[in-house]
Design a protein around this motif. Structure first.
Motif: not given
Length: 161
Positions: A90-118
């Motif tokens: 179709x030439x369209x963007x397809x979005x799929x949501x997944x969920x990761x469980x990531x360790x961190x000390x706060x939301x900012x660190x969890x975001x950084x760790x999610x980025x590292x995991x990806x």
């Protein structure tokens, strides 16, 4: 190999630092091949945590694609990751949501760790949501082969020196 994660809600009497005993309900995460194995594994793990009686209140399949522990982190966060791919027909963007469980000390660190995991992800993605998880601890399944492989790698690297 796909891993099935199970959330296990357990109620037990917990002794606090003050010496006070209080009835507590906590959620643990473990991987297993069935509900039966999940029940047996959480019973075994709880036997290591407490000598008091405990009740398994609920076991359910968790919707985590991956679990990423990080050192020096003490809380678990559920990260929603939106994978973006082009549908060639179709030439369209397809979005799929997944969920990761990531360790961190706060939301900012969890975001950084999610980025590292990806980091190794080839496609585009975004992280639209991160929330603290009620999960207290994670018990991954180990067969003992991991330790043998680690010893082999240590011996192999020592021999090459």
């Amino acid at each position: 190999m796909s891993v099935t994660w199970y959330e296990c809600k357990v109620k037990y009497t917990k002794r606090h630092e003050t010496g006070e005993q209080k009835l507590t309900t906590e959620i643990y995460l473990l991987d297993a091949v069935s509900f039966t194995e999940a029940e047996a594994r959480i019973s075994e793990e709880m036997g290591k945590i407490t000598s008091e009686d405990f009740r398994i209140m609920n076991i359910k399949v968790a919707n985590f694609s991956e679990v990423h522990p990080f050192e020096n982190s003490d809380r678990w966060f559920k990260s929603k990751v939106c994978l973006v791919a082009m549908d060639e027909e179709s030439g369209k963007e397809k979005k799929t949501n997944i969920y990761l469980l990531v360790q961190g000390n706060d939301v900012k660190e969890a975001f950084e760790n999610t980025s590292k995991a990806m980091e190794d992800t080839m496609g585009d993605y975004s992280i639209p949501a991160i929330a603290e998880s009620p999960i207290v601890d994670v018990f991954p399944y180990f067969t003992g082969e991991e330790e043998q492989l680690e010893k082999f790698n240590v011996l192999e690297s020592a021999e090459s020196v």
